[in-house]
Design a protein around this motif. Sequence first.
Motif, PDB file in Angstrom:
ATOM      1  N   GLU A 211      15.645  12.864   0.870  1.00 32.59           N
ATOM      2  CA  GLU A 211      15.927  12.256  -0.274  1.00 32.59           C
ATOM      3  C   GLU A 211      15.483  11.606  -1.052  1.00 32.59           C
ATOM      4  O   GLU A 211      15.694  11.716  -2.399  1.00 32.59           O
ATOM      5  CB  GLU A 211      17.408  11.741   0.177  1.00 32.59           C
ATOM      6  CG  GLU A 211      16.812  10.910   0.874  1.00 32.59           C
ATOM      7  CD  GLU A 211      17.905   9.867   1.756  1.00 32.59           C
ATOM      8  OE1 GLU A 211      19.110   9.347   0.050  1.00 32.59           O
ATOM      9  OE2 GLU A 211      18.238   9.201   2.508  1.00 32.59           O
ATOM     10  N   TYR A 212      13.941  10.955  -1.099  1.00 31.75           N
ATOM     11  CA  TYR A 212      13.820  10.278  -1.409  1.00 31.75           C
ATOM     12  C   TYR A 212      12.479  10.803  -3.109  1.00 31.75           C
ATOM     13  O   TYR A 212      12.418  10.606  -3.743  1.00 31.75           O
ATOM     14  CB  TYR A 212      12.541   9.570  -1.589  1.00 31.75           C
ATOM     15  CG  TYR A 212      13.035   8.258  -0.318  1.00 31.75           C
ATOM     16  CD1 TYR A 212      13.819   7.313  -1.279  1.00 31.75           C
ATOM     17  CD2 TYR A 212      14.157   7.931   1.290  1.00 31.75           C
ATOM     18  CE1 TYR A 212      14.983   6.187  -0.426  1.00 31.75           C
ATOM     19  CE2 TYR A 212      14.857   6.997   1.593  1.00 31.75           C
ATOM     20  CZ  TYR A 212      15.284   6.347   1.011  1.00 31.75           C
ATOM     21  OH  TYR A 212      15.800   5.462   1.290  1.00 31.75           O
TER      22      TYR A 212
ATOM     23  N   LYS B 139       0.517  -1.130  -0.017  1.00 29.39           N
ATOM     24  CA  LYS B 139       0.390  -0.182   0.182  1.00 29.39           C
ATOM     25  C   LYS B 139       1.237   1.119   0.372  1.00 29.39           C
ATOM     26  O   LYS B 139       1.111   2.053   1.256  1.00 29.39           O
ATOM     27  CB  LYS B 139      -0.398   0.042   1.299  1.00 29.39           C
ATOM     28  CG  LYS B 139      -2.001  -1.198   1.098  1.00 29.39           C
ATOM     29  CD  LYS B 139      -2.836  -1.111  -0.502  1.00 29.39           C
ATOM     30  CE  LYS B 139      -4.513  -1.644   0.193  1.00 29.39           C
ATOM     31  NZ  LYS B 139      -5.479  -1.041  -1.236  1.00 29.39           N
ATOM     32  N   GLY B 140       1.228   1.953  -1.036  1.00 26.95           N
ATOM     33  CA  GLY B 140       1.838   3.046  -1.597  1.00 26.95           C
ATOM     34  C   GLY B 140       1.768   3.762  -0.754  1.00 26.95           C
ATOM     35  O   GLY B 140       2.857   4.637   0.373  1.00 26.95           O
ATOM     36  N   GLY B 141       0.797   4.498  -0.235  1.00 21.80           N
ATOM     37  CA  GLY B 141      -0.025   5.708   1.066  1.00 21.80           C
ATOM     38  C   GLY B 141       0.765   5.353   2.699  1.00 21.80           C
ATOM     39  O   GLY B 141       1.013   6.279   2.579  1.00 21.80           O
TER      40      GLY B 141
ATOM     41  N   ALA C 135       1.649  -0.483  -9.379  1.00 27.17           N
ATOM     42  CA  ALA C 135       1.351   0.746  -9.719  1.00 27.17           C
ATOM     43  C   ALA C 135       0.518   1.334  -8.511  1.00 27.17           C
ATOM     44  O   ALA C 135       0.713   3.273  -8.216  1.00 27.17           O
ATOM     45  CB  ALA C 135      -0.364   0.619 -10.840  1.00 27.17           C
ATOM     46  N   ASP C 136      -0.098   0.617  -7.213  1.00 29.38           N
ATOM     47  CA  ASP C 136       0.113   1.683  -6.343  1.00 29.38           C
ATOM     48  C   ASP C 136       1.068   2.450  -5.418  1.00 29.38           C
ATOM     49  O   ASP C 136       0.946   3.378  -4.975  1.00 29.38           O
ATOM     50  CB  ASP C 136      -1.277   1.135  -5.548  1.00 29.38           C
ATOM     51  CG  ASP C 136      -1.385   1.455  -4.138  1.00 29.38           C
ATOM     52  OD1 ASP C 136      -1.219   2.513  -3.793  1.00 29.38           O
ATOM     53  OD2 ASP C 136      -1.529   1.028  -2.388  1.00 29.38           O
ATOM     54  N   ALA C 137       1.820   1.730  -5.165  1.00 26.33           N
ATOM     55  CA  ALA C 137       3.447   2.261  -5.222  1.00 26.33           C
ATOM     56  C   ALA C 137       4.127   3.427  -6.367  1.00 26.33           C
ATOM     57  O   ALA C 137       4.202   4.280  -5.639  1.00 26.33           O
ATOM     58  CB  ALA C 137       4.471   1.079  -5.411  1.00 26.33           C
ATOM     59  N   VAL C 138       3.486   3.423  -7.118  1.00 25.93           N
ATOM     60  CA  VAL C 138       4.422   4.178  -8.264  1.00 25.93           C
ATOM     61  C   VAL C 138       3.554   6.006  -8.203  1.00 25.93           C
ATOM     62  O   VAL C 138       4.491   6.648  -8.499  1.00 25.93           O
ATOM     63  CB  VAL C 138       4.811   3.544  -9.259  1.00 25.93           C
ATOM     64  CG1 VAL C 138       4.787   5.005 -10.478  1.00 25.93           C
ATOM     65  CG2 VAL C 138       5.036   2.603  -9.406  1.00 25.93           C
TER      66      VAL C 138
ATOM     67  N   GLY D  95       9.725   2.293   4.154  1.00 23.40           N
ATOM     68  CA  GLY D  95       8.408   2.267   3.335  1.00 23.40           C
ATOM     69  C   GLY D  95       9.382   3.478   1.755  1.00 23.40           C
ATOM     70  O   GLY D  95       8.705   2.026   1.191  1.00 23.40           O
ATOM     71  N   ARG D  96       9.502   4.664   2.023  1.00 23.82           N
ATOM     72  CA  ARG D  96      10.096   4.706   1.160  1.00 23.82           C
ATOM     73  C   ARG D  96      11.024   4.693   0.405  1.00 23.82           C
ATOM     74  O   ARG D  96      11.246   4.474  -0.801  1.00 23.82           O
ATOM     75  CB  ARG D  96      10.291   6.355   1.604  1.00 23.82           C
ATOM     76  CG  ARG D  96       9.602   7.565   1.491  1.00 23.82           C
ATOM     77  CD  ARG D  96       9.643   8.938   2.556  1.00 23.82           C
ATOM     78  NE  ARG D  96      10.463   9.485   3.024  1.00 23.82           N
ATOM     79  CZ  ARG D  96       9.893   9.224   4.563  1.00 23.82           C
ATOM     80  NH1 ARG D  96       8.693   9.263   4.862  1.00 23.82           N
ATOM     81  NH2 ARG D  96      10.519  10.301   5.674  1.00 23.82           N
TER      82      ARG D  96
END
Length: 379
Positions: free
Chosen positions: A302-303, A58-60, A284-287, A68-69
């Motif tokens: 930095e990310y 879950k990217g959010g 795709a969620d992560a992107v 997570g990043r």
Amino acid sequence: MKEHANVYFDESGFTGNRLLDSQQPIFSYAAVVIDDDEAIALVDHIIKKYKIQNGEIKGGKLVKNNKGRRAIDEILTSLNGKMRVSVSDKKYALAGKFFEYIFEPSLARLNSVFYKLNFHKFVSTMLYLEFVSRGAYAEELFEEFESLMRTGDFEGLKTLFSLGSDGLSQTMEYIFAFAVKHKNDVVKELDGYIGEGAGKWSLDLTNTSLHTLLADWGQSYKTLTAYCDKSKPLEADQEILNNMIGRTERIFSTFGDQEIPITFNLTESINLVDSKDFAGVQLADAVAAAFSYACNRENTDEYAIKWRGLIEDVVTYGSVFPDYDHIDPSKLEAQRNGMLLQELARRSTNNEDLLYGIQDFILGATMFLKSPEFALEQA
């Protein structure tokens, strides 16, 4: 051109028609082209390596902490060349919608003339600038417009066009004068559309983003099969997308000096799926989350900085962000559009035909702005 691709889609920052949501200023919609086995292997690897709970990416949630990043950064590296993203500043998108629904109906007969001049971008950017910098009235105007488009309540339209004009900038005076005089055109344009069915999502960015991304991938693959995380706007309207099933011809739209693809070949209707069951959708969620995070100016780690460096390679032409060059007073385009807005406001106030001789006016304005006399005056 390659034969076929499965394309997986998901979003970040979805707030439906509520484009003024202060907590989520960026909407990002991502598309990933990847084989199922590769997607499953990558997701399993990320979940195990970073000890992600519940067995789903879950990217959010991942962008909220450094660990997570790091996980998302590894995903982006693995998907190099396999991802595309549509990213929009939602406040600017709302400004664009304002032009589309308030100005466009009255200019429709010659709309190509105005679009070639980037008049729509001039008005939208001026509205956005008012909104984010100093315009209390502009904020109220936006809120009324957003409410109107979300609910279909035409009582809100009356409020929108009856607000006082004290303290407005000159540009907002012109925009306000135009809007008030042409409210009947606006009502006619919106009546019977907003508030119900697909019109309920008239301000949402999902369908537009999905169409743009499919058209983009359609330049690389002869056929596409799309898998999207379940979405209310997509459930409400797939008519245009269904028209692309078996569509083999390649059609482009000329927009300014760009040729933009508008067709692609789907093998079947869009598949609305549960992300838990599709590894490609989770990627795709992560992107989507990564670029929503990166494009939020408040994020400076930095990310965020690293991912911004990828924007040129992965963000598509359909993305919506303000470009202040369109209102730069030193540029002929902005000067001409300022004169054009003033002329449209004058004609509106005097109940004159908006479009009669407008091309001659534009030509005359261009010649004046290029004249030695004007240059001397500005020196």
